[in-house]
Design an enzyme around this catalytic site. Structure first.
Site, short mmCIF file in Angstrom:
data_model
loop_
_atom_site.label_atom_id
_atom_site.label_comp_id
_atom_site.label_asym_id
_atom_site.label_seq_id
_atom_site.Cartn_x
_atom_site.Cartn_y
_atom_site.Cartn_z
N ARG A 1 0.84 -1.21 0.00
CA ARG A 1 0.00 0.00 0.00
C ARG A 1 0.88 1.26 0.00
O ARG A 1 0.51 2.27 -0.57
CB ARG A 1 -0.92 0.00 1.22
CG ARG A 1 -1.96 -1.10 1.20
CD ARG A 1 -2.78 -1.11 2.47
NE ARG A 1 -3.76 -2.18 2.49
CZ ARG A 1 -3.55 -3.38 3.02
NH1 ARG A 1 -2.41 -3.69 3.56
NH2 ARG A 1 -4.53 -4.29 3.01
N SER B 1 -8.81 5.93 0.24
CA SER B 1 -7.60 5.75 -0.59
C SER B 1 -6.39 5.34 0.26
O SER B 1 -6.24 5.78 1.39
CB SER B 1 -7.28 7.04 -1.34
OG SER B 1 -8.45 7.60 -1.88
N ASN B 2 -5.54 4.55 -0.32
CA ASN B 2 -4.34 4.04 0.37
C ASN B 2 -3.09 4.84 0.03
O ASN B 2 -3.07 5.47 -1.03
CB ASN B 2 -4.11 2.58 -0.03
CG ASN B 2 -4.87 1.62 0.87
OD1 ASN B 2 -4.95 1.82 2.07
ND2 ASN B 2 -5.41 0.57 0.26
N HIS C 1 -3.42 0.45 8.67
CA HIS C 1 -3.93 -0.47 7.66
C HIS C 1 -2.75 -0.94 6.83
O HIS C 1 -2.42 -0.37 5.81
CB HIS C 1 -4.95 0.27 6.78
CG HIS C 1 -5.61 -0.60 5.77
ND1 HIS C 1 -6.18 -1.81 6.07
CD2 HIS C 1 -5.83 -0.42 4.45
CE1 HIS C 1 -6.71 -2.33 4.97
NE2 HIS C 1 -6.50 -1.51 3.98
N1 LIG Z 1 -8.87 1.66 3.07
C1 LIG Z 1 -9.04 0.45 2.59
O1 LIG Z 1 -9.22 -0.50 3.35
C2 LIG Z 1 -9.04 0.22 1.10
C3 LIG Z 1 -9.56 -0.97 0.55
C4 LIG Z 1 -9.59 -1.12 -0.83
C5 LIG Z 1 -9.06 -0.13 -1.65
N2 LIG Z 1 -8.51 0.99 -1.08
C6 LIG Z 1 -7.93 2.05 -1.91
O2 LIG Z 1 -8.98 2.78 -2.53
C7 LIG Z 1 -8.48 3.38 -3.72
C8 LIG Z 1 -9.43 3.09 -4.88
O3 LIG Z 1 -9.42 1.72 -5.20
P1 LIG Z 1 -10.26 1.17 -6.46
O4 LIG Z 1 -10.09 -0.29 -6.45
O5 LIG Z 1 -11.60 1.78 -6.47
O6 LIG Z 1 -9.39 1.80 -7.66
P2 LIG Z 1 -9.93 2.14 -9.13
O7 LIG Z 1 -8.73 2.33 -9.97
O8 LIG Z 1 -10.95 1.14 -9.55
O9 LIG Z 1 -10.67 3.53 -8.96
C9 LIG Z 1 -10.02 4.72 -8.62
C10 LIG Z 1 -10.72 5.86 -9.35
O10 LIG Z 1 -10.14 7.11 -8.92
C11 LIG Z 1 -10.21 7.98 -10.04
N3 LIG Z 1 -9.34 9.13 -9.86
C12 LIG Z 1 -8.00 9.22 -10.03
N4 LIG Z 1 -7.57 10.48 -9.81
C13 LIG Z 1 -8.66 11.20 -9.48
C14 LIG Z 1 -8.87 12.57 -9.13
N5 LIG Z 1 -7.85 13.45 -9.07
N6 LIG Z 1 -10.13 12.97 -8.88
C15 LIG Z 1 -11.18 12.11 -8.94
N7 LIG Z 1 -11.03 10.80 -9.26
C16 LIG Z 1 -9.79 10.35 -9.53
C17 LIG Z 1 -9.82 7.08 -11.21
O11 LIG Z 1 -10.21 7.65 -12.46
C18 LIG Z 1 -10.55 5.79 -10.88
O12 LIG Z 1 -11.84 5.74 -11.48
C19 LIG Z 1 -7.06 2.83 -3.92
O13 LIG Z 1 -6.12 3.76 -3.43
C20 LIG Z 1 -7.07 1.58 -3.06
O14 LIG Z 1 -5.76 1.22 -2.64
C21 LIG Z 1 -8.50 1.17 0.26
#
Ligand SMILES: NC(=O)c1ccc[n+]([C@@H]2O[C@H](COP(=O)([O-])OP(=O)(O)OC[C@H]3O[C@@H](n4cnc5c(N)ncnc54)[C@H](O)[C@@H]3O)[C@@H](O)[C@H]2O)c1
Length: 308
Positions: free
Chosen positions: A88, A119-120, A175
């Site tokens: 992460r 977000s991570n 996390h």
């Molecule tokens: N906290 C947790 O437990 C946990 C669990 C799962 C995923 N996550 C994190 O969540 C995030 C999203 O994961 P995902 O699987 O949905 O990824 P994903 O790639 O499917 O979706 C991310 C989205 O963010 C958009 N994006 C990028 N830059 C942007 C900006 N400046 N403004 C608006 N939108 C923007 C992208 O176009 C994309 O549609 C990742 O960082 C992931 O590591 C965290």
């Protein structure tokens, strides 16, 4: 008036969170993303499911933030997810830039909202959002512990072949690899798991929980988990919108609790209409306390890299 939840990032986690919110009829949803057409298309598709699901919820998608005005809650999932072999922490610089951009825009249109950060790397991103938004700590909360605890509960229920409803369990800390599952506070219908499993089994489940995210990334190859993460974020949304005063493990900005000051880390939190309403301090054993402090140190290191 209906409540409004904006989700920034219409990717896997964001769009699935929108789905859970609409399916539970919790609030109107605004889905925002930089990718043109994606939030609009997914929002319209979800909206068209509402007659079938019998839910009166409005869902819209957009690339700008005007529609996010007056949001009660904003869930931030914008950013890149990990790929196999990545931790992460490898996402730090890219997602910090994205988080700064999103927080700037969202605070301009929804200054009274409560932010749930997804977000991570989670704890550092929550810290970045907190510092940049200048919101009080009650209104910037990170999602990780609900997911990590749900994974832990799943594995306990599978192992003992009991209902997931009977299993309560807590995971504290950051996390990441240093998360702190607490077998002492984990029980099945009130019975401590140590009465039901031997230590080797508990250790195996704890390790699988720590590796839970990586296990899914290994299967998917092109992205990371999203059903359980989005359900976890929506449990927090629901607790706040319904003022449930629910105690959930969340990343919160500590001001001396657990002997930690000035950092986000996963601790038991009471969530209600004001957001983070209370941090519950439980007594930790010296080993648990050491593990929590170690976890906080790794959050501190990441925060130092991005200067938050
Ligand atoms: N906290 C947790 O437990 C946990 C669990 C799962 C995923 N996550 C994190 O969540 C995030 C999203 O994961 P995902 O699987 O949905 O990824 P994903 O790639 O499917 O979706 C991310 C989205 O963010 C958009 N994006 C990028 N830059 C942007 C900006 N400046 N403004 C608006 N939108 C923007 C992208 O176009 C994309 O549609 C990742 O960082 C992931 O590591 C965290």
């Amino acid at each position: 008036m209906r409540k409004k939840v904006t989700i920034v990032g219409a990717g896997n986690v964001g769009a699935t969170a929108a789905h859970w919110i609409a399916a539970k009829e919790l609030a109107d949803v605004v889905l925002i993303d930089v990718a043109e057409g994606i939030p609009q298309g997914k929002a319209l598709d979800l909206l068209e499911a509402m007659p079938i699901e019998k839910r009166d919820v409005h869902v819209i998608g957009a690339n700008d933030y005007a529609d996010a005005a007056h949001s009660d809650i904003v869930v931030i999932t914008a950013g890149i997810p990990r790929k196999p072999g990545m931790s992460r922490d490898d996402l730090l610089q890219t997602n910090y830039k994205i988080m700064s951009d999103v927080v700037n825009k969202i605070t301009a249109v929804a200054p009274n909202s409560i932010l749930i950060i997804v977000s991570n790397p989670l704890d550092a991103m929550a810290q970045a959002a907190f510092k940049q938004s200048k919101f009080n700590r009650e209104r910037v909360i990170g999602m990780a512990g609900v997911l990590d605890s749900a994974r832990y509960r799943t594995f306990i229920a599978e192992e003992l072949k009991v209902s997931v409803e009977n299993v309560t369990a807590f995971v504290l800390g950051g996390h990441g690899d240093t998360m702190v599952p607490l077998p002492r506070y984990s029980s099945v219908a009130g019975i401590p798991i140590s009465e039901l499993m031997d230590q080797a089994t508990i250790d195996r489940i704890v390790q699988r929980t720590r590796d839970g995210g990586a296990e899914i990334v290994k299967h998917l190859k092109t992205g990371s988990a999203f059903y359980a993460p989005s359900a976890a974020a929506v449990e927090m949304v629901e607790a706040i919108l319904k003022d449930k005063k629910k105690i959930l493990p969340c990343a919160a900005y500590l001001q001396g609790e657990y002997g930690i000051t000035g950092y986000y880390i996963g601790v038991p939190c009471k969530l209600g209409e004001r957001g983070l309403e209370q941090i519950i301090e439980i007594k930790l054993t010296p080993e648990e306390d050491k593990a929590l402090k170690k976890s906080a140190e790794s959050v501190k290191e990441l925060c130092a890299v991005i200067g938050v």
